[in-house]
Enzyme design. Structure first.
Site, PDB file in Angstrom:
ATOM      1  CD  GLU A 185      34.434  34.581  25.629  1.00 51.36           C
ATOM      2  OE1 GLU A 185      34.529  34.877  24.425  1.00 51.36           O
ATOM      3  OE2 GLU A 185      35.330  34.826  26.465  1.00 51.36           O
TER       4      GLU A 185
ATOM      5  CG  HIS B  44      36.264  43.286  33.164  1.00 51.91           C
ATOM      6  ND1 HIS B  44      36.193  44.242  32.187  1.00 51.91           N
ATOM      7  CD2 HIS B  44      37.090  42.329  32.680  1.00 51.91           C
ATOM      8  CE1 HIS B  44      36.962  43.879  31.159  1.00 51.91           C
ATOM      9  NE2 HIS B  44      37.500  42.721  31.435  1.00 51.91           N
TER      10      HIS B  44
END
Ligand SMILES: Cc1ncc(C[n+]2csc(CCOP(=O)(O)OP(=O)(O)O)c2C)c(N)n1
Lengths: 326, 330
Positions: free
Chosen positions: B63, B132
């Protein structure tokens, strides 16, 4: 194979850039000592040649991403002295209107795109600049400079892998000055070299003596040529030595005196001067180059000291493209 | 325009049209290219075939490297659309977003800018559990220099994404998983919804319910029901969360005299707190009741459906807040 021959023109270019770095560093430290300016400055004494040779290997429109200790890359890449000094002391006439400061010099006209104060964070950004060049085929190369300490940040590892995966036109220049703030290399890293880490990503890695102009130039030129030819990134570990504390005025009693003395014998500046003399440059020629640089710096400093500070309404500008409400 | 599109289709069309219109627009992220099936949620499906692998870059699971590359490409004049698979993972690349994307325009005195779109997805109610599902828009709304956008319907999704790609500043674009299947009338080609403009999703006269994203659907349903009880709820869909359309919000509250903020993110320190405080500062004398706030429970999002449904702002809580505003005695 790239042509890494050190002819007189190349030497003169490297010498000029290196002395710009050296004289800027000296001037900054003298202004701080005299109390004429009071800002954070991260000296580059001992690392001048690494930036001088690396920047000499680049074209004018190539990109650079550097760190708070980036004076060398910035001045050697060509940020005009007037703009550079004004920014360092926070004036409206600086590269960034005084909103960046010495830790955030940006000057796209010279290719200096980002100067970052977050250790290691410029490395993945350099990949992006290189990705843009790869996407639009403009042939530019990006160099990102960082310290040995930065090689232990996650961003370094992610960026190395990504750059090699896409064969990005980027050069990773690790200036191993043996310290990350107060921590010596051996106390933050157990792998004998940073360069050998490149192999872990399938990348080419080289370790060179950053105080030796032939070695430093050959590595820089070859890495830039490889990148430009689409052969992918190179990790250069340039061995050098931070001859002072982390920032100007900082304590450096933790640096063993014997080692400092040993490293002073390796000082890149007298060594470079000797190489110049060996190549039939005269003392007068070399002094003239330095005198010209000094004059330019002195004029820039004088101008910068007199320049105005930015207006308070600058706070509302450049946050977004549109000015924000008061 | 005839026909309907889903939010997934709207987002895909916005990317496709933007990439066709400008060679500088490219996508990068994990699993986004054709080789991996066009993205986990298929938003980038079909784009590799048209634009090639340089412009639909499948990345390693990195990321920070994704976001750093997007920042670098953006300052070099390209218009990257970086996908962070799930919003919780933005924590991994927070430095690149907050210290770099959001600040480079300012710190460079306007010499560089970061025309970057960060697409990410999230949402409570899918059973994804604590790592999540978070709505983290307030983290970014607190940082000067980045815009935060979230659509509540398919047409807006298309128009807002296109406008975000046009924008010369970084935009965090939040997609709610539960909204991907929503359908709208097809708004057609090159459709744009301007950033910074809220929509009055439903007109009303008694109370302004200010929200965005998936909870706009809850708000509309509840407004419909309360209408039968004689309470007229105006639903304001912010669409752009930061900087939000203060003018539209204040005009609505000036009209109704009452306001309730509603979001899926946890209530403490949320965007509702900011909007509520601003309404109090600017309209204190015109308010008929203090602004009420509704948000998610202050815990990690639980896995099991029974708890997860209780975590999301429930209908009872939303109705309760509206009635508290209606019944307030000075
Ligand atoms: C992410 C991050 N952690 C810590 C710091 C504080 N810090 C500033 S410079 C520095 C040392 C970095 O050493 P190195 O990468 O070797 O670079 P050098 O200063 O030697 O050029 C540290 C720890 C920082 N700026 N950023």
């Amino acid at each position: 194979m790239s042509d890494t021959k050190l002819d007189r023109d190349v030497l003169k270019d490297i010498y000029t850039r290196t002395m710009k770095v050296a004289q800027t560093d000296e001037k900054f430290r003298s202004l701080l000592t005299q109390g004429k300016v009071a800002v954070m400055y991260y000296p580059v004494r001992g690392q001048e040649l690494v930036s001088g040779a690396m920047m000499a290997a680049l074209d004018a429109d190539d990109y650079v991403v550097c760190t708070y200790r980036g004076q060398g890359e910035q001045t050697a890449k060509g940020v005009p002295a007037d703009l550079w000094w004004a920014e360092c002391i926070g004036k409206a006439t600086g590269t960034c209107k005084g909103k960046g400061g010495p830790m955030h010099i940006t000057h796209p006209d010279s290719g200096v795109m980002v100067t970052t104060g977050v250790v290691g964070s410029g490395i993945p950004i350099a990949n992006g600049l290189a990705m843009a060049s790869q996407n639009n085929g403009d042939g530019r190369v990006t160099v990102t400079s960082f310290g040995d300490g930065a090689a232990n940040i996650g961003a370094f590892h992610e960026a190395m892998n990504m750059a090699q995966l896409y064969k990005l036109p980027v050069v990773f220049l690790c200036q191993n000055n043996r310290y990350g703030e107060h921590t010596a290399y051996a106390d933050h890293t157990d792998s004998p070299t940073i360069a050998e880490r490149a192999a872990g990503y399938g990348m080419k890695g080289v370790r060179v003596d950053g105080n030796n102009v032939e070695e430093m130039w050959a590595a820089a030129k070859e890495a830039v040529d490889r990148a430009r030819a689409g052969e992918g990134p190179t990790l250069i570990e340039a061995m050098c030595y931070r001859m002072m504390g982390h920032f100007f005025g900082a304590d450096f009693s933790y640096m063993p005196e014997e080692h400092l003395a040993e490293m002073q014998a390796e000082d890149p500046l007298p060594k470079l001067r000797q190489v110049m003399l060996d190549h039939q440059f005269t003392e007068e020629e070399l002094d003239a180059i330095v005198a010209e640089i000094d004059a330019e710096i002195d004029a820039a400093v004088e101008k910068a000291l007199e320049a105005p500070f930015p207006d308070a309404d600058e706070l509302r500008k450049d946050v977004f493209e549109e000015e924000i409400a008061a | 325009m005839s026909g309907q599109i889903t939010m997934t289709e709207g987002l895909n069309q916005a990317l496709d049209e933007a990439m066709a219109a400008d060679d500088g627009v490219f996508c990068l992220g994990e699993d986004v290219s054709a080789k991996q099936g066009g993205g986990v949620f298929k938003i980038t499906a079909g784009l590799t075939e048209k634009y090639g692998e340089n412009r639909v870059r499948a990345t390693p699971i990195s990321e920070t490297a994704i976001m750093g590359a997007a920042v670098g490409a953006a300052i070099a004049g390209q218009r990257p659309v970086a996908e962070i698979m799930l919003m919780n993972f933005v924590g991994v690349c927070m430095d690149q977003i907050v210290n770099h994307a959001a600040k480079l325009r300012f710190m460079s005195g306007g010499q560089t800018n970061v025309p970057l779109v960060i697409r990410t997805t999230t949402g409570v109610g899918v059973g994804f559990g604590g790592q999540h599902s978070d709505m983290l828009e307030a983290w970014f709304a607190h940082v000067a220099g980045i815009k935060v956008v979230t659509p509540s319907n398919a047409a807006d999704a298309k128009g807002l994404l296109r406008a975000s790609i046009d924008c010369n500043d970084p935009v965090l674009f939040i997609e709610n998983i539960l909204c991907y299947g929503l359908q709208s009338d097809d708004p057609g080609k090159d459709y744009r919804v301007p950033l910074g403009k809220a929509a009055i999703a439903r007109e009303g006269t008694d109370v302004s319910l200010i929200t965005y994203g998936r909870t706009v659907l809850d708000a509309l349903g509840i407004a419909e029901e309360l209408d039968k009880e004689g309470i007229s709820v105006e639903v304001v869909d912010l669409r752009t969360i930061a900087p939000y359309d203060e003018e539209t919000v204040l005009a609505s509250v000036r009209k109704t005299g009452r306001a309730v903020t509603l979001h899926e993110a946890v209530k403490p320190f949320g965007t509702g707190a900011e909007i509520s405080a601003n309404i109090h500062e600017k309209l204190f004398n015109e308010l008929r009741a203090p602004v009420q706030r509704v948000g998610g429970a202050f815990s990690a999002v639980p896995f099991v459906a029974a708890l997860e449904q209780a975590w999301i702002p429930t209908k009872d809580e939303i109705v309760g807040a509206i009635k508290a505003a209606m019944d307030w005695k000075q």
